[in-house]
Design an enzyme around this catalytic site. Structure first.
Site, short mmCIF file in Angstrom:
data_model
loop_
_atom_site.label_atom_id
_atom_site.label_comp_id
_atom_site.label_asym_id
_atom_site.label_seq_id
_atom_site.Cartn_x
_atom_site.Cartn_y
_atom_site.Cartn_z
CG ASP A 169 -2.00 1.04 1.17
OD1 ASP A 169 -2.64 1.20 0.12
OD2 ASP A 169 -2.22 1.72 2.18
CG HIS A 255 -5.46 3.28 -3.55
ND1 HIS A 255 -4.11 3.54 -3.65
CD2 HIS A 255 -5.70 2.94 -2.26
CE1 HIS A 255 -3.55 3.37 -2.45
NE2 HIS A 255 -4.49 3.00 -1.60
CG HIS A 258 -8.12 -1.94 -3.34
ND1 HIS A 258 -9.21 -1.19 -2.92
CD2 HIS A 258 -7.93 -2.89 -2.40
CE1 HIS A 258 -9.66 -1.69 -1.77
NE2 HIS A 258 -8.90 -2.71 -1.44
CG HIS A 272 -6.37 -1.52 1.25
ND1 HIS A 272 -7.36 -0.88 0.53
CD2 HIS A 272 -5.32 -0.68 1.30
CE1 HIS A 272 -6.91 0.30 0.15
NE2 HIS A 272 -5.69 0.47 0.60
#
Length: 366
Positions: A169, A255, A258, A272
């Site tokens: 991340d 993201h 994701h 995540h």
């Protein structure tokens, strides 16, 4: 552009939790809502101080998702008990829920991360999900936490897969912002943007240099300066990128990938940050930086981060499902629109990028 640097007060120490009673006394807090995960509480309990005798504590176990239903449930409990302060203890979803409950109210907010899996402890952002785990949106708040307490010993003993996901991340902080910064005219660089870009560069350099060794330290239970540097890069330094850089340093293409992946329940076992790490590869393919993808693959393989659809439990999905991911990621409402490519990032562009990553990783693995 609005910069929000982080919590009003931050303490990182093996005895950090001892600051809580005095902090509450100075603010004349009388009623606290304590939101926590059960495993997180068990990990932190040996280090937590006794609650002050004159403070009422409303203990609230976390429901599992930072959903609007959970936020409403916790908010109602806070209202019913006339709560002065919310203390969130746990992972990113617990902390994001705590932020959503306190925003726009008179309540003080204390965040106590028990994982180094993302920058939620530092940021003024909450990411919201459906009860099923599917991504909905994210909100940026006017307030930051009044206090953030980090006990390295607690995080050192947390599940290592969260730490690895946090590395993924945080690595995105550089890859999602660098193209934006590269195309920004020199006369638009404020001091805040200079800080943001430097922190993004630091995230990349620190992680690529020390992550593998830090993971080894964590597996061996060694609280080394190297491990602590990575843990605080994930929870603190990463948060300064978007905090100082606003839209120039915010999450973007990785993201968005994701978020699109959360449509498929098969990806739910992947954390995540792991899905964001895969999103970095797709983003690089969108930007035409295939050499960068190849450079990252040994690092990904060493840490066990996903590099293709098969790693995400989607190896046998039909072409139509790849199109669903691409369409969701390229929707104008997503963070994909922050990617400053010459041509708009359409669903077709995203699909081609996903297939490019598939081709590159298949070749490397052969």
């Amino acid at each position: 552009m609005i910069s929000q640097s982080g919590p009003q007060r931050y303490i990182s120490d093996n005895k950090a939790y001892d600051e809580l009673p005095g902090f509450m006394a100075k603010l004349k807090v009388r009623t606290v809502l304590f939101l926590h995960g059960e495993k997180s509480l068990a990990a932190a309990q040996p280090y937590l101080p006794e609650w002050p005798d004159d403070v009422k504590v409303v203990d609230v176990p976390f429901g599992g998702e930072c959903s609007f239903e959970e936020i409403d449930r916790v908010s109602q409990i806070a209202d019913e008990n006339n709560v002065d302060m919310v203390i969130g203890l746990g992972g990113g979803k617990v902390l994001d829920t705590s932020k959503s409950v306190t925003t726009g109210t008179h309540r003080y907010l204390v965040l106590i991360p028990t994982l180094a899996s993302n920058c939620s402890p530092w940021s003024a952002i909450s990411v919201h999900y459906k009860e099923t785990g599917e991504h909905i949106n994210h909100n940026i708040y006017l307030e930051t936490a009044n206090l953030m307490l980090l006990n390295p010993k607690v995080i050192l003993n947390s599940p290592i897969e969260y730490f690895v996901a946090g590395i993924g991340d945080t690595l995105a902080k550089f890859y999602e912002s660098e193209l934006i910064f590269q195309q920004l005219p020199e006369d638009q660089y404020t001091v805040a943007l200079t800080i943001s870009r430097q922190m993004a560069n630091n995230c990349k350099e620190v992680l690529l240099k020390n992550s593998i060794g830090a993971v080894e330290d964590m597996k061996a239970g060694r609280l080394t300066p190297r491990w602590r540097q990575i843990a605080e890069t994930i929870t603190v330094m990463a948060g300064t990128v978007g905090g100082w850089g606003d839209d120039y340093g915010r999450a973007s293409g990785a993201h968005a990938i994701h978020d699109a992946l959360t449509i498929f329940p098969a990806t739910a076992p992947h954390l995540h940050g792991a899905k964001v790490a895969y999103g970095i590869l797709v983003l690089l393919a969108i930007e035409g930086k295939t050499d960068n993808i190849r450079d990252l693959l040994p690092f990904y393989h060493e840490l066990g981060l996903p590099t293709n659809l098969e790693d995400l439990n989607l190896g046998d999905i039909p072409d139509s499902d790849i199109e669903k991911i691409a369409t969701a990621a390229a929707d104008p409402s997503t963070q994909m629109h922050f990617v400053p490519t010459k041509e708009p990032v359409t669903a077709e562009v995203v699909k081609d990028a996903i297939l490019t990553v598939e081709d590159i990783t298949a070749f490397v693995e052969e």
